[in-house]
Design a protein around this motif. Structure first.
Motif, PDB file in Angstrom:
ATOM      1  N   TYR A   1      -5.786  -3.453  -4.571  1.00 13.88           N
ATOM      2  CA  TYR A   1      -5.204  -3.976  -3.340  1.00 13.88           C
ATOM      3  C   TYR A   1      -4.654  -5.424  -3.588  1.00 13.88           C
ATOM      4  CZ  TYR A   1      -3.239  -5.321   1.129  1.00 13.88           C
ATOM      5  OH  TYR A   1      -2.667  -5.794   1.930  1.00 13.88           O
TER       6      TYR A   1
ATOM      7  N   THR B   1       0.869  -1.145  -0.152  1.00  9.58           N
ATOM      8  CA  THR B   1       0.042   0.083   0.052  1.00  9.58           C
ATOM      9  C   THR B   1       0.775   1.238   0.008  1.00  9.58           C
ATOM     10  OG1 THR B   1      -0.119   0.081   2.363  1.00  9.58           O
ATOM     11  CG2 THR B   1      -1.880  -1.143   1.341  1.00  9.58           C
TER      12      THR B   1
ATOM     13  N   TRP C   1     -10.506   1.512   0.717  1.00  6.99           N
ATOM     14  CA  TRP C   1     -10.447   0.230   1.188  1.00  6.99           C
ATOM     15  C   TRP C   1     -10.067  -0.045   2.997  1.00  6.99           C
ATOM     16  CZ3 TRP C   1      -5.688  -2.642   3.016  1.00  6.99           C
ATOM     17  CH2 TRP C   1      -5.974  -4.080   3.132  1.00  6.99           C
TER      18      TRP C   1
END
Length: 177
Positions: free
Chosen positions: A161, A75, A174
Protein backbone atom coordinates in the motif's frame (compact mmCIF):
# COMPACT_ATOMS: atom_id res chain seq x y z
CA UNK A 1 4.59 -3.90 18.75
CA UNK A 2 5.96 -4.21 15.21
CA UNK A 3 5.18 -1.49 12.67
CA UNK A 4 2.47 -3.48 10.91
CA UNK A 5 0.50 -4.87 13.84
CA UNK A 6 -1.79 -1.85 14.11
CA UNK A 7 -2.46 -1.73 10.34
CA UNK A 8 -2.57 -5.37 9.21
CA UNK A 9 -4.44 -8.54 10.22
CA UNK A 10 -2.87 -11.89 9.21
CA UNK A 11 -4.77 -13.60 6.38
CA UNK A 12 -2.21 -16.20 5.20
CA UNK A 13 0.67 -17.06 7.53
CA UNK A 14 4.28 -17.35 6.49
CA UNK A 15 4.12 -21.12 7.11
CA UNK A 16 1.07 -21.56 4.85
CA UNK A 17 2.73 -19.45 2.14
CA UNK A 18 5.90 -21.53 2.13
CA UNK A 19 4.03 -24.85 2.20
CA UNK A 20 1.90 -23.85 -0.79
CA UNK A 21 4.91 -22.52 -2.71
CA UNK A 22 6.66 -25.89 -2.25
CA UNK A 23 3.58 -27.60 -3.72
CA UNK A 24 3.50 -25.19 -6.67
CA UNK A 25 7.23 -25.70 -7.25
CA UNK A 26 6.79 -29.47 -7.33
CA UNK A 27 3.93 -29.21 -9.87
CA UNK A 28 5.91 -26.83 -12.09
CA UNK A 29 8.99 -29.08 -11.87
CA UNK A 30 6.89 -32.05 -12.99
CA UNK A 31 5.11 -30.16 -15.80
CA UNK A 32 8.26 -28.59 -17.28
CA UNK A 33 10.56 -31.62 -16.99
CA UNK A 34 12.95 -31.63 -19.95
CA UNK A 35 12.13 -28.04 -20.99
CA UNK A 36 14.03 -24.83 -20.53
CA UNK A 37 11.81 -22.61 -18.40
CA UNK A 38 11.85 -18.83 -18.15
CA UNK A 39 10.11 -17.25 -15.17
CA UNK A 40 8.77 -13.79 -16.00
CA UNK A 41 8.46 -12.00 -12.67
CA UNK A 42 5.98 -9.13 -12.67
CA UNK A 43 7.45 -6.22 -10.72
CA UNK A 44 7.33 -5.19 -8.00
CA UNK A 45 4.77 -7.20 -6.08
CA UNK A 46 5.72 -10.70 -7.13
CA UNK A 47 9.46 -10.47 -6.36
CA UNK A 48 9.23 -12.25 -2.99
CA UNK A 49 6.95 -14.96 -4.42
CA UNK A 50 9.05 -15.41 -7.57
CA UNK A 51 12.26 -15.74 -5.56
CA UNK A 52 10.85 -18.40 -3.24
CA UNK A 53 9.09 -20.19 -6.10
CA UNK A 54 12.28 -20.29 -8.19
CA UNK A 55 14.05 -21.99 -5.28
CA UNK A 56 11.21 -24.55 -5.08
CA UNK A 57 11.51 -25.50 -8.76
CA UNK A 58 14.02 -28.29 -9.34
CA UNK A 59 14.95 -27.36 -12.92
CA UNK A 60 17.49 -25.10 -14.55
CA UNK A 61 15.65 -21.86 -15.29
CA UNK A 62 16.16 -18.26 -16.23
CA UNK A 63 14.53 -15.17 -14.75
CA UNK A 64 13.18 -12.14 -16.55
CA UNK A 65 11.49 -9.12 -15.01
CA UNK A 66 8.60 -7.09 -16.35
CA UNK A 67 7.12 -4.00 -14.72
CA UNK A 68 3.41 -3.33 -15.19
CA UNK A 69 1.25 -0.77 -13.44
CA UNK A 70 -2.46 -0.05 -13.22
CA UNK A 71 -2.73 1.27 -9.65
CA UNK A 72 -0.63 4.45 -9.52
CA UNK A 73 -0.43 4.27 -5.73
CA UNK A 74 -4.08 3.74 -4.73
CA UNK A 75 -6.17 0.77 -3.69
CA UNK A 76 -8.22 0.57 -6.91
CA UNK A 77 -6.99 -0.27 -10.41
CA UNK A 78 -7.25 2.67 -12.79
CA UNK A 79 -7.96 0.28 -15.67
CA UNK A 80 -5.09 1.85 -17.63
CA UNK A 81 -2.23 -0.63 -17.92
CA UNK A 82 1.32 0.53 -18.57
CA UNK A 83 4.51 -1.48 -19.07
CA UNK A 84 7.06 0.30 -16.92
CA UNK A 85 9.97 -2.14 -17.40
CA UNK A 86 10.28 -4.64 -20.25
CA UNK A 87 12.10 -7.98 -20.34
CA UNK A 88 15.75 -7.86 -21.35
CA UNK A 89 15.83 -10.68 -23.91
CA UNK A 90 13.63 -11.89 -26.79
CA UNK A 91 10.85 -14.25 -25.67
CA UNK A 92 10.29 -16.02 -29.00
CA UNK A 93 10.50 -19.81 -28.73
CA UNK A 94 10.83 -19.83 -24.92
CA UNK A 95 8.63 -21.61 -22.38
CA UNK A 96 7.36 -18.67 -20.32
CA UNK A 97 5.77 -18.86 -16.91
CA UNK A 98 4.51 -15.48 -15.74
CA UNK A 99 4.76 -15.04 -11.98
CA UNK A 100 2.21 -12.63 -10.49
CA UNK A 101 1.33 -11.69 -6.92
CA UNK A 102 -2.45 -11.22 -7.30
CA UNK A 103 -5.13 -11.39 -9.97
CA UNK A 104 -8.09 -9.22 -9.09
CA UNK A 105 -9.80 -7.38 -11.98
CA UNK A 106 -7.78 -9.42 -14.48
CA UNK A 107 -7.28 -6.38 -16.71
CA UNK A 108 -3.55 -6.03 -16.12
CA UNK A 109 -2.85 -9.73 -16.57
CA UNK A 110 -5.06 -10.01 -19.65
CA UNK A 111 -3.09 -7.16 -21.22
CA UNK A 112 0.23 -8.69 -20.20
CA UNK A 113 -0.58 -12.20 -21.44
CA UNK A 114 -1.70 -10.81 -24.82
CA UNK A 115 1.49 -8.75 -25.02
CA UNK A 116 3.69 -11.77 -24.26
CA UNK A 117 1.75 -14.07 -26.61
CA UNK A 118 2.48 -11.62 -29.44
CA UNK A 119 6.19 -12.30 -28.86
CA UNK A 120 5.72 -15.93 -30.02
CA UNK A 121 6.86 -17.99 -27.03
CA UNK A 122 6.90 -21.80 -27.27
CA UNK A 123 4.40 -21.81 -24.39
CA UNK A 124 2.88 -19.24 -22.06
CA UNK A 125 1.37 -20.02 -18.68
CA UNK A 126 0.50 -18.07 -15.55
CA UNK A 127 1.27 -18.66 -11.88
CA UNK A 128 -0.39 -16.33 -9.39
CA UNK A 129 0.01 -16.42 -5.65
CA UNK A 130 -3.45 -14.97 -5.07
CA UNK A 131 -6.74 -14.72 -6.93
CA UNK A 132 -9.56 -12.40 -5.87
CA UNK A 133 -12.53 -13.55 -8.01
CA UNK A 134 -15.00 -11.06 -6.50
CA UNK A 135 -13.18 -8.25 -8.35
CA UNK A 136 -12.84 -9.98 -11.75
CA UNK A 137 -13.79 -7.86 -14.75
CA UNK A 138 -12.27 -10.21 -17.30
CA UNK A 139 -11.51 -13.94 -17.23
CA UNK A 140 -7.85 -14.91 -16.83
CA UNK A 141 -6.72 -18.54 -16.90
CA UNK A 142 -4.41 -19.20 -13.93
CA UNK A 143 -2.43 -22.39 -14.55
CA UNK A 144 -0.84 -22.48 -11.08
CA UNK A 145 -2.71 -20.81 -8.23
CA UNK A 146 -1.63 -20.32 -4.65
CA UNK A 147 -4.74 -19.13 -2.81
CA UNK A 148 -8.20 -17.76 -3.57
CA UNK A 149 -9.08 -14.87 -1.26
CA UNK A 150 -12.14 -12.78 -0.47
CA UNK A 151 -12.43 -9.14 -1.51
CA UNK A 152 -9.90 -7.61 0.89
CA UNK A 153 -7.11 -5.17 0.16
CA UNK A 154 -4.04 -7.22 1.08
CA UNK A 155 -0.43 -6.34 1.80
CA UNK A 156 2.74 -8.19 2.72
CA UNK A 157 5.00 -10.70 1.01
CA UNK A 158 5.56 -8.22 -1.82
CA UNK A 159 2.09 -6.67 -1.94
CA UNK A 160 2.00 -3.03 -0.94
CA UNK A 161 0.00 0.00 0.00
CA UNK A 162 1.77 3.14 -1.19
CA UNK A 163 4.97 1.10 -1.72
CA UNK A 164 5.00 0.13 1.98
CA UNK A 165 4.27 -3.18 3.78
CA UNK A 166 5.97 -5.32 1.09
CA UNK A 167 8.48 -6.65 3.63
CA UNK A 168 5.92 -8.28 5.95
CA UNK A 169 6.53 -12.05 5.84
CA UNK A 170 2.84 -13.00 5.55
CA UNK A 171 -0.23 -11.88 3.58
CA UNK A 172 -2.40 -9.56 5.64
CA UNK A 173 -5.58 -7.56 5.31
CA UNK A 174 -4.78 -3.87 5.40
CA UNK A 175 -7.06 -2.14 7.90
CA UNK A 176 -6.43 1.35 6.56
CA UNK A 177 -6.56 4.48 8.59
Amino acid sequence: MTFHQKDVDVLISEEKLHARIKELGAAITRDYQGKELTLVCVLKGSVFFATDLARAIDLPLTLEFLGVSSYQGGTESTGEVRITTDVSKPMAGKHLLVIEDIIDTGLTMSFLMENLAARHPASLKLCSLLEKPARARTQVNIDYKGFVIDDHFVVGYGLDYGEKYRNINFIGVWKGK
